[in-house]
Design a protein around this motif. Structure first.
Motif, PDB file in Angstrom:
ATOM      1  N   MET A 134       0.832  -1.201   0.000  1.00 23.51           N
ATOM      2  CA  MET A 134       0.000   0.000   0.000  1.00 23.51           C
ATOM      3  C   MET A 134       0.871   1.256   0.000  1.00 23.51           C
ATOM      4  N   ASP A 135       1.969   1.223   0.710  1.00 27.69           N
ATOM      5  CA  ASP A 135       2.897   2.359   0.701  1.00 27.69           C
ATOM      6  C   ASP A 135       3.483   2.564  -0.686  1.00 27.69           C
ATOM      7  N   ARG A 136       3.814   1.472  -1.354  1.00 32.20           N
ATOM      8  CA  ARG A 136       4.419   1.579  -2.684  1.00 32.20           C
ATOM      9  C   ARG A 136       3.420   2.096  -3.715  1.00 32.20           C
ATOM     10  N   ILE A 137       2.189   1.594  -3.668  1.00 32.80           N
ATOM     11  CA  ILE A 137       1.190   1.948  -4.681  1.00 32.80           C
ATOM     12  C   ILE A 137       0.652   3.354  -4.465  1.00 32.80           C
ATOM     13  N   GLY A 138       0.391   3.723  -3.209  1.00 38.04           N
ATOM     14  CA  GLY A 138      -0.151   5.047  -2.936  1.00 38.04           C
ATOM     15  C   GLY A 138      -1.623   5.137  -3.302  1.00 38.04           C
ATOM     16  N   GLY A 139      -2.084   6.355  -3.574  1.00 38.17           N
ATOM     17  CA  GLY A 139      -3.488   6.554  -3.906  1.00 38.17           C
ATOM     18  C   GLY A 139      -4.344   6.762  -2.682  1.00 38.17           C
ATOM     19  N   ALA A 140      -5.658   6.699  -2.888  1.00 42.25           N
ATOM     20  CA  ALA A 140      -6.620   6.937  -1.811  1.00 42.25           C
ATOM     21  C   ALA A 140      -7.227   5.620  -1.357  1.00 42.25           C
ATOM     22  N   GLN A 141      -7.684   5.601  -0.111  1.00 39.47           N
ATOM     23  CA  GLN A 141      -8.339   4.413   0.430  1.00 39.47           C
ATOM     24  C   GLN A 141      -9.656   4.165  -0.318  1.00 39.47           C
ATOM     25  N   LEU A 142      -9.950   2.894  -0.550  1.00 41.62           N
ATOM     26  CA  LEU A 142     -11.172   2.482  -1.239  1.00 41.62           C
ATOM     27  C   LEU A 142     -11.901   1.477  -0.360  1.00 41.62           C
ATOM     28  N   ASP A 143     -13.195   1.658  -0.173  1.00 39.37           N
ATOM     29  CA  ASP A 143     -13.964   0.726   0.650  1.00 39.37           C
ATOM     30  C   ASP A 143     -13.976  -0.660  -0.003  1.00 39.37           C
ATOM     31  N   LEU A 144     -13.784  -1.688   0.811  1.00 37.33           N
ATOM     32  CA  LEU A 144     -13.734  -3.051   0.283  1.00 37.33           C
ATOM     33  C   LEU A 144     -15.048  -3.495  -0.350  1.00 37.33           C
ATOM     34  N   SER A 145     -16.146  -2.804  -0.052  1.00 35.20           N
ATOM     35  CA  SER A 145     -17.433  -3.161  -0.646  1.00 35.20           C
ATOM     36  C   SER A 145     -17.428  -2.965  -2.163  1.00 35.20           C
ATOM     37  N   PHE A 146     -16.460  -2.190  -2.671  1.00 38.71           N
ATOM     38  CA  PHE A 146     -16.353  -2.003  -4.126  1.00 38.71           C
ATOM     39  C   PHE A 146     -16.237  -3.345  -4.828  1.00 38.71           C
ATOM     40  N   TRP A 147     -15.497  -4.280  -4.239  1.00 40.57           N
ATOM     41  CA  TRP A 147     -15.234  -5.558  -4.901  1.00 40.57           C
ATOM     42  C   TRP A 147     -16.468  -6.439  -4.915  1.00 40.57           C
ATOM     43  N   ASP A 148     -17.312  -6.320  -3.890  1.00 43.90           N
ATOM     44  CA  ASP A 148     -18.594  -7.023  -3.913  1.00 43.90           C
ATOM     45  C   ASP A 148     -19.478  -6.454  -5.022  1.00 43.90           C
ATOM     46  N   ALA A 149     -19.494  -5.136  -5.142  1.00 41.42           N
ATOM     47  CA  ALA A 149     -20.315  -4.490  -6.170  1.00 41.42           C
ATOM     48  C   ALA A 149     -19.828  -4.857  -7.566  1.00 41.42           C
ATOM     49  N   LEU A 150     -18.525  -4.965  -7.748  1.00 40.61           N
ATOM     50  CA  LEU A 150     -17.977  -5.371  -9.037  1.00 40.61           C
ATOM     51  C   LEU A 150     -18.381  -6.804  -9.356  1.00 40.61           C
ATOM     52  N   ARG A 151     -18.201  -7.685  -8.389  1.00 37.09           N
ATOM     53  CA  ARG A 151     -18.523  -9.095  -8.605  1.00 37.09           C
ATOM     54  C   ARG A 151     -19.997  -9.291  -8.947  1.00 37.09           C
ATOM     55  N   GLU A 152     -20.876  -8.546  -8.283  1.00 36.28           N
ATOM     56  CA  GLU A 152     -22.320  -8.710  -8.463  1.00 36.28           C
ATOM     57  C   GLU A 152     -22.901  -7.796  -9.539  1.00 36.28           C
ATOM     58  N   HIS A 153     -22.035  -7.077 -10.281  1.00 34.61           N
ATOM     59  CA  HIS A 153     -22.481  -6.175 -11.355  1.00 34.61           C
ATOM     60  C   HIS A 153     -23.402  -5.085 -10.827  1.00 34.61           C
ATOM     61  N   ARG A 154     -23.045  -4.522  -9.675  1.00 32.05           N
ATOM     62  CA  ARG A 154     -23.836  -3.433  -9.099  1.00 32.05           C
ATOM     63  C   ARG A 154     -23.184  -2.066  -9.301  1.00 32.05           C
ATOM     64  N   LEU A 155     -22.046  -1.993  -9.972  1.00 25.44           N
ATOM     65  CA  LEU A 155     -21.416  -0.704 -10.259  1.00 25.44           C
ATOM     66  C   LEU A 155     -22.249   0.050 -11.292  1.00 25.44           C
ATOM     67  N   ALA A 156     -22.115   1.364 -11.304  1.00 26.32           N
ATOM     68  CA  ALA A 156     -22.882   2.192 -12.240  1.00 26.32           C
ATOM     69  C   ALA A 156     -22.618   1.798 -13.692  1.00 26.32           C
ATOM     70  N   PHE A 157     -21.415   1.321 -13.997  1.00 26.55           N
ATOM     71  CA  PHE A 157     -21.072   0.906 -15.353  1.00 26.55           C
ATOM     72  C   PHE A 157     -22.095  -0.091 -15.900  1.00 26.55           C
ATOM     73  N   PHE A 158     -22.556  -1.003 -15.060  1.00 23.21           N
ATOM     74  CA  PHE A 158     -23.446  -2.062 -15.529  1.00 23.21           C
ATOM     75  C   PHE A 158     -24.888  -1.589 -15.701  1.00 23.21           C
ATOM     76  N   ASP A 159     -25.202  -0.355 -15.281  1.00 23.83           N
ATOM     77  CA  ASP A 159     -26.555   0.178 -15.446  1.00 23.83           C
ATOM     78  C   ASP A 159     -26.820   0.667 -16.860  1.00 23.83           C
ATOM     79  N   ASP A 160     -25.788   0.838 -17.646  1.00 25.59           N
ATOM     80  CA  ASP A 160     -25.936   1.269 -19.043  1.00 25.59           C
ATOM     81  C   ASP A 160     -26.885   0.302 -19.764  1.00 25.59           C
TER      82      ASP A 160
END
Length: 355
Positions: free
Chosen positions: A231-257
């Motif tokens: 995490m120190d090497r990659i940097g960036g901002a913290q992301l909630d782990l629930s993102f990966w559940d939403a990706l797996r279940e196609h609940r991200l806004a991308f899939f609403d198209d």
């Protein structure tokens, strides 16, 4: 109030229904939770429901093996594993939450961790299946070394019920990682692929990598020290782990198209492609979701030229949702189906018209 898991052996009913279908050569449409009914060609046949044949039969966390009947809700199996600090590493999707263990194996769909952990097939140790002649057979076992001969149990993974009716599955499981991290960075897609390649060479504990809307999302899992260092090497901002559940279940806004959804499966090192629509890169670029109105032939030609294939996830858009097989390979599939399902009872045509 705590609801106890339900366990019920309904195999006699399932065998009897298959025997009647065999006697009359009447096709059957296998259904569990119906969470993935949208995927594949439509099936005409009498429904045969596995949901009443359910329950975890055995689970020994010290042996890293769990055995469950096909109608067991995937959520119930995951809850049993979570209580023991373990998991099914391929993190298969449930979509509407009704997914069953049998449907999970039959479709073979895996989540964001797939490139780093393995596919559903990799975790299937053994199974029981009702053949097209109403024989209830057992294949494989409950230990990794029991793979002598033709591994029918793993062959059933991704068969979409075309080879037989799965009644029971033994799965290898693993301990949950000690530490988790999730980050997001502003990066263009080509930069994201270069960074992911560098992190792969540096053996960072990446277990999820998705690029969408100009941002790279990264999940890290492993030991406390290795995750913190990465995490120190990659940097960036913290992301909630629930993102990966939403990706797996196609609940991200991308899939609403509203446009049709395609999945392109490509080699790990495939470069960015000029695709006719909006894309989401998953599996560090090896899986690319595409929202597009382009003809199936156009999308499939692009995927083929890159060394991959394309599957349509939107019903009734493509005559053949799965990439058609070459004639020689289709003959092998047909020969295999004749061995296990000689009267073509199970899910006829769901994968391909010739099956």
């Amino acid at each position: 109030m705590l609801i106890e898991p339900v366990s019920m052996d309904d195999s006699e009913r399932l065998i009897a229904e298959v025997a009647r279908a065999h006697a009359s050569s009447a096709p059957l449409r296998i259904r569990g939770g119906n969470s993935k009914a949208f995927l594949g060609r439509p099936v005409q046949g009498t429904p045969i429901d596995t949901r009443s044949h359910r329950g975890v039969l055995s689970y020994d966390p010290t042996e890293l093996v769990i055995t469950a009947r096909a109608g067991t809700p995937l959520a119930e199996l995951n809850a049993a594993l979570d209580a023991a600090g373990q998991m099914l590493p391929c993190e298969p999707p449930a979509f509407d939450g009704a997914a069953t263990v049998g449907g999970m194996v039959a479709t073979g769909l895996a989540g964001p961790r797939r490139p780093w952990s393995g596919s559903v097939r990799d975790f299937v140790l053994g199974c029981r299946v009702i053949t097209g002649e109403a024989k209830h057979l057992r294949f494989g076992g409950e230990v990794m070394k029991n793979v002598a001969g033709y591994d029918v149990s793993r062959l059933l993974a991704g068969s979409f019920g075309c080879l037989g009716l799965i009644t029971e599955v033994s799965l290898k499981v693993l301990p949950r990682p000690r530490a988790f991290g999730s980050l997001t960075l502003d990066l263009a897609a080509d930069e994201a692929l270069r960074e992911l390649s560098a992190w792969r060479k540096a053996a960072l504990p990446v277990s999820g990598a998705c690029h969408v809307d100009g941002r790279l999302h990264v999940r890290l899992e492993g030991g406390v020290g290795s995750v913190a260092s990465a995490m120190d090497r990659i940097g960036g901002a913290q992301l909630d782990l629930s993102f990966w559940d939403a990706l797996r279940e196609h609940r991200l806004a991308f899939f609403d198209d509203p446009r049709p959804l395609w999945r392109l499966s490509l080699p790990n090192a495939a470069p960015l492609l000029e695709l006719p629509g909006d894309t989401l890169l998953d599996w560090a670029g090896a899986q690319r979701w595409l929202k597009s109105d382009a003809p199936a032939a156009t999308i499939r030609q692009i995927a083929l030229a890159a060394g991959g294939h394309a599957t349509c996830f939107t019903p009734a858009v493509a005559t053949e949702p799965f990439t058609p097989l070459p004639a020689a390979l289709l003959r092998f599939h047909q020969q295999l189906k004749r061995q296990l399902d000689p009267r073509a009872l199970f899910n006829p045509g769901r994968l391909y018209a010739g099956l």
